[in-house]
Motif scaffolding. Structure first.
Motif, PDB file in Angstrom:
ATOM      1  N   ALA A  57       1.076  -0.910  -0.200  1.00 36.83           N
ATOM      2  CA  ALA A  57      -0.121  -0.281  -0.129  1.00 36.83           C
ATOM      3  C   ALA A  57       1.271   1.348  -0.145  1.00 36.83           C
ATOM      4  O   ALA A  57       1.870   1.111   0.151  1.00 36.83           O
ATOM      5  N   ALA A  58       0.561   1.948  -0.160  1.00 33.75           N
ATOM      6  CA  ALA A  58       0.671   3.552  -0.632  1.00 33.75           C
ATOM      7  C   ALA A  58       1.494   4.129   0.887  1.00 33.75           C
ATOM      8  O   ALA A  58       0.932   3.797   1.876  1.00 33.75           O
ATOM      9  N   PRO A  59       2.766   4.340   0.896  1.00 34.80           N
ATOM     10  CA  PRO A  59       2.947   5.077   2.140  1.00 34.80           C
ATOM     11  C   PRO A  59       2.320   6.171   3.079  1.00 34.80           C
ATOM     12  O   PRO A  59       1.684   7.046   2.110  1.00 34.80           O
ATOM     13  N   VAL A  60       2.105   6.379   4.697  1.00 31.81           N
ATOM     14  CA  VAL A  60       1.447   7.489   4.766  1.00 31.81           C
ATOM     15  C   VAL A  60       2.104   8.206   5.057  1.00 31.81           C
ATOM     16  O   VAL A  60       3.027   8.233   5.867  1.00 31.81           O
ATOM     17  N   MET A  61       2.421   9.577   4.628  1.00 33.08           N
ATOM     18  CA  MET A  61       3.507  10.163   4.961  1.00 33.08           C
ATOM     19  C   MET A  61       2.908  11.175   6.100  1.00 33.08           C
ATOM     20  O   MET A  61       2.096  11.939   6.555  1.00 33.08           O
ATOM     21  N   ALA A  62       4.204  11.336   6.977  1.00 35.94           N
ATOM     22  CA  ALA A  62       4.050  13.277   8.265  1.00 35.94           C
ATOM     23  C   ALA A  62       4.912  13.867   8.279  1.00 35.94           C
ATOM     24  O   ALA A  62       6.374  13.322   7.816  1.00 35.94           O
ATOM     25  N   ARG A  63       4.646  14.734   9.210  1.00 34.66           N
ATOM     26  CA  ARG A  63       6.018  15.563   9.034  1.00 34.66           C
ATOM     27  C   ARG A  63       6.417  15.160  10.607  1.00 34.66           C
ATOM     28  O   ARG A  63       5.617  15.579  11.464  1.00 34.66           O
ATOM     29  N   TYR A  64       7.651  15.307  10.867  1.00 35.92           N
ATOM     30  CA  TYR A  64       8.778  15.597  12.105  1.00 35.92           C
ATOM     31  C   TYR A  64       9.008  16.847  12.527  1.00 35.92           C
ATOM     32  O   TYR A  64       9.860  17.554  11.661  1.00 35.92           O
ATOM     33  N   GLN A  65       8.950  17.415  13.030  1.00 26.68           N
ATOM     34  CA  GLN A  65       8.630  18.859  13.070  1.00 26.68           C
ATOM     35  C   GLN A  65      10.622  18.684  14.371  1.00 26.68           C
ATOM     36  O   GLN A  65      10.265  18.693  15.801  1.00 26.68           O
ATOM     37  N   PHE A  66      11.462  19.314  14.019  1.00 28.43           N
ATOM     38  CA  PHE A  66      12.461  19.314  14.928  1.00 28.43           C
ATOM     39  C   PHE A  66      12.782  20.646  15.166  1.00 28.43           C
ATOM     40  O   PHE A  66      12.271  21.735  14.551  1.00 28.43           O
ATOM     41  N   ASP A  67      13.965  21.074  15.662  1.00 22.51           N
ATOM     42  CA  ASP A  67      14.662  22.515  15.738  1.00 22.51           C
ATOM     43  C   ASP A  67      15.192  23.167  14.806  1.00 22.51           C
ATOM     44  O   ASP A  67      16.050  22.474  14.543  1.00 22.51           O
ATOM     45  N   GLY A  68      14.527  24.344  13.865  1.00 25.22           N
ATOM     46  CA  GLY A  68      14.693  24.338  13.162  1.00 25.22           C
ATOM     47  C   GLY A  68      15.025  23.814  11.594  1.00 25.22           C
ATOM     48  O   GLY A  68      15.166  24.208  10.225  1.00 25.22           O
ATOM     49  N   ALA A  69      14.052  22.420  11.357  1.00 16.75           N
ATOM     50  CA  ALA A  69      14.016  21.456   9.758  1.00 16.75           C
ATOM     51  C   ALA A  69      12.804  20.501  10.397  1.00 16.75           C
ATOM     52  O   ALA A  69      12.334  20.721  11.711  1.00 16.75           O
ATOM     53  N   GLU A  70      12.083  20.679   9.307  1.00 15.61           N
ATOM     54  CA  GLU A  70      11.404  19.745   8.801  1.00 15.61           C
ATOM     55  C   GLU A  70      11.371  18.776   8.584  1.00 15.61           C
ATOM     56  O   GLU A  70      12.034  18.160   7.506  1.00 15.61           O
ATOM     57  N   LEU A  71      11.333  16.956   9.105  1.00 14.40           N
ATOM     58  CA  LEU A  71      11.316  15.855   7.844  1.00 14.40           C
ATOM     59  C   LEU A  71       9.716  15.343   7.760  1.00 14.40           C
ATOM     60  O   LEU A  71       9.079  15.376   8.714  1.00 14.40           O
ATOM     61  N   ILE A  72       9.709  14.809   6.484  1.00 12.30           N
ATOM     62  CA  ILE A  72       8.406  14.715   6.587  1.00 12.30           C
ATOM     63  C   ILE A  72       9.077  12.806   5.402  1.00 12.30           C
ATOM     64  O   ILE A  72       9.359  13.215   4.906  1.00 12.30           O
ATOM     65  N   ALA A  73       8.739  12.361   6.452  1.00 10.21           N
ATOM     66  CA  ALA A  73       8.975  11.084   6.263  1.00 10.21           C
ATOM     67  C   ALA A  73       7.603   9.693   6.139  1.00 10.21           C
ATOM     68  O   ALA A  73       6.574  10.020   7.043  1.00 10.21           O
ATOM     69  N   PRO A  74       7.774   8.103   5.663  1.00  8.82           N
ATOM     70  CA  PRO A  74       6.675   7.009   6.014  1.00  8.82           C
ATOM     71  C   PRO A  74       6.412   6.764   7.569  1.00  8.82           C
ATOM     72  O   PRO A  74       8.000   6.645   8.258  1.00  8.82           O
TER      73      PRO A  74
END
Length: 243
Positions: A57-74
């Motif tokens: 199935a298509a992966p569900v993506m989410a946003r993960y907020q760090f100080d100064g950067a944002e990670l978008i990952a399955p």
């Protein structure tokens, strides 16, 4: 003689009422919790266990907020997230297949043999004052080395530590890449995941450090391992300006 019946005093009656009130509160609270669970998800109480998610199935993506950067990952690749209370992420573990293909999120490994072909990335913030393995190699590790290094595959020098020292459970592998020291620390024993793991530390930003852990069988391919990890970070990280 007439016997007088003893009556409960005010203190005894007060204790009895308190015990009754406490029991009532416990019953009401338990009922509230069960009602909340039922309303939130009826399947939690009555349905049969659901099947595992479809790895195709298509992966569900989410946003993960760090100080100064944002990670978008399955989400299926993120295995641990530590956050400040009402704040941003301080530590995150991310699994990556090796070799990594941007845009893919295969099923997670289930056996020790499958873990041989996965990387474990740990992203941390707030660790600016810690000594890096390269700094330890220059200042601390040589005190505990057990003799001279050996040349091994991957253009690496292998250093062993003396028994009874703080680093006796590790083996150090060092390479020279364009005049810079590249240091890997490998365990001497298999991990709980199965393979013997090696670790490389990278500084992604002034505030974010990444530890790459991978199976020792890929140590000679250390440059490809690092390249894969950097490729993943380029694809997943997004810079942002705090509002």
């Amino acid at each position: 003689m007439r016997r007088h019946r003893q009556h409960a005093g005010p203190q005894e009656r007060s204790v009895g009422r308190l015990a009754l009130n406490l029991a009532g509160m416990i019953v009401i609270t338990a009922g509230f919790i069960l009602t909340w669970l039922f309303l939130a998800d009826r399947d939690l109480l009555f349905s049969a266990p659901t099947a595992k998610p479809d790895p195709q199935a298509a992966p569900v993506m989410a946003r993960y907020q760090f100080d100064g950067a944002e990670l978008i990952a399955p989400t299926r690749l993120v295995t641990r997230v530590n956050k400040r209370t009402l704040g941003n992420i301080t530590k995150l573990d991310l699994l990556l297949p090796f070799p990594y293909q941007p845009g893919t999120a295969p099923a997670l490994p289930e056996t020790a043999a499958e873990f041989d072909n996965w990387l474990i990335l740990t992203l941390e913030t707030g660790v600016r004052d810690d000594l890096t393995p390269v700094e330890r190699y220059g200042e601390i590790y040589p005190v505990y080395f057990d003799g001279e290094p050996e040349q091994v595959d991957g253009n690496l020098l292998r250093y062993r530590f003396r028994e009874g020292t703080p680093y006796a459970d590790l083996v150090l592998y060092v390479a020279n890449a364009g005049g810079n020291q590249v240091v890997h620390r490998c365990d001497r024993k298999p991990s709980v995941l199965g393979p013997v793991l090696c670790e490389r530390t990278l500084r992604l930003t002034p505030d974010i450090r990444s530890k790459i852990r991978f199976a020792e069988v890929h140590l000679a391919q250390w440059a490809a391992v690092e390249s894969n990890a950097r490729l993943a970070m380029v694809n997943m990280f997004r810079s942002y300006q705090p509002r």
